[in-house]
Write an enzyme that holds these catalytic residues in place. Sequence first.
Site, mmCIF file in Angstrom:
data_model
loop_
_atom_site.group_PDB
_atom_site.id
_atom_site.type_symbol
_atom_site.label_atom_id
_atom_site.label_comp_id
_atom_site.label_asym_id
_atom_site.label_seq_id
_atom_site.Cartn_x
_atom_site.Cartn_y
_atom_site.Cartn_z
ATOM 1 N N ASP A 99 0.695 -1.231 -0.184
ATOM 2 C CA ASP A 99 -0.074 -0.001 -0.076
ATOM 3 C C ASP A 99 0.925 1.110 -0.162
ATOM 4 O O ASP A 99 1.900 1.705 0.418
ATOM 5 C CB ASP A 99 -1.318 0.066 1.489
ATOM 6 C CG ASP A 99 -1.743 -0.978 1.484
ATOM 7 O OD1 ASP A 99 -1.760 -1.467 0.291
ATOM 8 O OD2 ASP A 99 -2.320 -1.439 2.287
ATOM 9 N N LYS A 100 0.580 2.417 0.054
ATOM 10 C CA LYS A 100 0.691 3.561 -0.872
ATOM 11 C C LYS A 100 1.744 4.480 0.777
ATOM 12 O O LYS A 100 3.025 4.271 0.869
ATOM 13 C CB LYS A 100 -0.075 4.486 -0.810
ATOM 14 C CG LYS A 100 0.499 6.172 -0.954
ATOM 15 C CD LYS A 100 -0.742 7.008 -0.831
ATOM 16 C CE LYS A 100 0.478 8.490 -1.141
ATOM 17 N NZ LYS A 100 -0.873 10.032 -1.646
#
Length: 302
Positions: free
Chosen positions: A135-136
């Site tokens: 995820d970011k």
Amino acid sequence: MQKLTYNDTNEIRLDLFLTTYLKDLSRSQIKKHIDNGDINVNDKVVKAGYSLQNGDIINIGELITPQFDLTPQDIPLDIVYENNDYAIINKPQGMVVHPAVGNYDGTLVNALLYKIKKLSAINGEYRPGIVHRLDKDTSGLLVIAKNDKAHRELAKQIETKECKRYYLALVEGVINDGGIIETHLSRSVNDRKKYAVCSDKNGKNAVTIYKVVENFKNYTLIECELKTGRTHQIRVHCQYIHHPIVGDKLYGYKKQLIKTEGQLLHAYRLILREPNTNIVKEFNCSLPNYFVAILDKLRKMK
């Protein structure tokens, strides 16, 4: 939301059937929308190869397929290890892995195209070299494939759980013992950005093993081992056991006493078998400085 009813006794793949109706999209683009949950059947998440049955209801949400101009960008990249087949990258918090709506450049892919000239093409033109994702706002290790042969082998290792991935997470509350979390996950019906635990087993099986690393006042540092690699898996599982990850804007507490840029989740250890040599290798990376600083403050509060 557009709905289509499949009225035919002959079975056909979902993605192939939709090429007739979604003529502006390629079959690979349709598959991406199915994988993302933008298209489902009978309100259930399915795979692109799902065989349509007579009477099935196909739900088609708003489909946005932007055209990206993938430009190599000279972005700092922490390459932990590299050979002719793959590379191990330590991704920083805040970096998106590949271009998507709202993130057209500045991604890991843009950096890879500048630093590494040869990348696998299995995941399409917008995801060169990408075998799995973080995820970011999750930092840490991920593997990049430089050719299709290596990509297939590494992806197989992840699928069969031969490749082992370990994370460190700071969670809310005090946990005394470790355990195993096994649920089914699917995209949330209330918020399409989120995933949720399913009670009816219509989602995908997800298994996380966790153990306590260190206890603090009102917080716990845990190690999580992924036995499956579902989207947002650790974040959803921590929320499920009522110990959400500190700083998680999607699954965490609305009021955060510890101020961070994102969830305190770091992929710190990765074990894989090299595609060509069959040598098992282990890679480790330290916690980011901001993560260490928070732990140091918590230790002083014990």
